[in-house]
Design a protein around this motif. Sequence first.
Motif, PDB file in Angstrom:
ATOM      1  N   THR A  13       0.872  -1.160  -0.011  1.00 11.51           N
ATOM      2  CA  THR A  13       0.003  -0.052   0.028  1.00 11.51           C
ATOM      3  C   THR A  13       0.827   1.126   0.124  1.00 11.51           C
ATOM      4  OG1 THR A  13      -0.025   0.334   2.375  1.00 11.51           O
ATOM      5  CG2 THR A  13      -1.592  -1.251   1.604  1.00 11.51           C
ATOM      6  N   ASP A  14       0.403   2.359   0.092  1.00  6.31           N
ATOM      7  CA  ASP A  14       1.262   3.613   0.326  1.00  6.31           C
ATOM      8  C   ASP A  14       2.125   3.619   1.442  1.00  6.31           C
ATOM      9  OD1 ASP A  14       0.355   4.568  -2.203  1.00  6.31           O
ATOM     10  OD2 ASP A  14      -1.232   5.697  -1.437  1.00  6.31           O
ATOM     11  N   SER A  15       1.602   3.008   2.289  1.00  8.65           N
ATOM     12  CA  SER A  15       1.975   3.003   3.943  1.00  8.65           C
ATOM     13  C   SER A  15       3.056   1.903   4.306  1.00  8.65           C
ATOM     14  CB  SER A  15       1.058   3.119   4.989  1.00  8.65           C
ATOM     15  OG  SER A  15       0.209   2.369   4.822  1.00  8.65           O
ATOM     16  N   ASP A  44       8.497   7.163   3.606  1.00  9.55           N
ATOM     17  CA  ASP A  44       7.268   7.201   4.304  1.00  9.55           C
ATOM     18  C   ASP A  44       6.697   5.879   4.338  1.00  9.55           C
ATOM     19  OD1 ASP A  44       7.283   9.940   4.537  1.00  9.55           O
ATOM     20  OD2 ASP A  44       6.802  10.392   2.599  1.00  9.55           O
ATOM     21  N   ARG A  45       7.357   4.764   4.091  1.00  7.05           N
ATOM     22  CA  ARG A  45       6.531   3.473   3.943  1.00  7.05           C
ATOM     23  C   ARG A  45       7.459   2.620   4.912  1.00  7.05           C
ATOM     24  NH1 ARG A  45       5.941   0.542  -1.763  1.00  7.05           N
ATOM     25  NH2 ARG A  45       7.994  -0.120  -1.468  1.00  7.05           N
ATOM     26  N   PRO A  65       9.195   3.176   8.944  1.00  7.21           N
ATOM     27  CA  PRO A  65       9.331   4.161   7.862  1.00  7.21           C
ATOM     28  C   PRO A  65      10.480   5.315   8.460  1.00  7.21           C
ATOM     29  CG  PRO A  65       7.089   4.067   8.418  1.00  7.21           C
ATOM     30  CD  PRO A  65       7.709   3.044   9.412  1.00  7.21           C
ATOM     31  N   GLN A 106      -0.166  -3.641   8.709  1.00  2.88           N
ATOM     32  CA  GLN A 106      -0.643  -2.475   8.031  1.00  2.88           C
ATOM     33  C   GLN A 106      -1.413  -1.700   9.142  1.00  2.88           C
ATOM     34  OE1 GLN A 106      -3.536  -3.850   5.439  1.00  2.88           O
ATOM     35  NE2 GLN A 106      -3.938  -2.133   4.233  1.00  2.88           N
ATOM     36  N   TYR A 109       1.310   0.803  10.794  1.00  2.00           N
ATOM     37  CA  TYR A 109       1.684   1.928  10.118  1.00  2.00           C
ATOM     38  C   TYR A 109       0.729   2.507   9.045  1.00  2.00           C
ATOM     39  CZ  TYR A 109       6.103   0.710  11.854  1.00  2.00           C
ATOM     40  OH  TYR A 109       7.179   0.326  12.834  1.00  2.00           O
ATOM     41  N   SER A 110      -0.546   2.364   9.081  1.00  2.00           N
ATOM     42  CA  SER A 110      -1.546   3.062   8.198  1.00  2.00           C
ATOM     43  C   SER A 110      -2.190   4.258   8.834  1.00  2.00           C
ATOM     44  CB  SER A 110      -2.555   2.119   7.732  1.00  2.00           C
ATOM     45  OG  SER A 110      -1.869   0.980   6.946  1.00  2.00           O
TER      46      SER A 110
END
Length: 110
Positions: A13-15, A44-45, A65, A106, A109-110
């Motif tokens: 995902t983006d994160s 950022d991930r 991240p 997830q 970190y989301s």
Amino acid sequence: MDSVAQVQAYFATDSVAVFVLPDQKWARRVSGVWGNELANRYPDRAHAVLNRNRNGGFQVSVRAPLNNKAGADELCRQFSGGGRKAAAGIDNLRAEYIDNFISAFQAKYS
């Protein structure tokens, strides 16, 4: 490192991104370096790199991240692992817990 560059994310995902490396010697040698490279490339991930281990499970290397160096130790402790806030690991994540790990990763970190 040329070989690992061809590995596609198992989940992303983006994160967060999870990579499962093949059961080969080169993969065990590059997993830590690859995790650090991914962290630098995508600050950022969060990243997790999984390698097969002798127990039939996975050794997991987690990098928080770079822009939020926290929580890797807490995440890994949920699965009998440990480490530092920015980088931690799990020695033996049983295969049947990969989905649980990804969900917790997830959520962290989301």
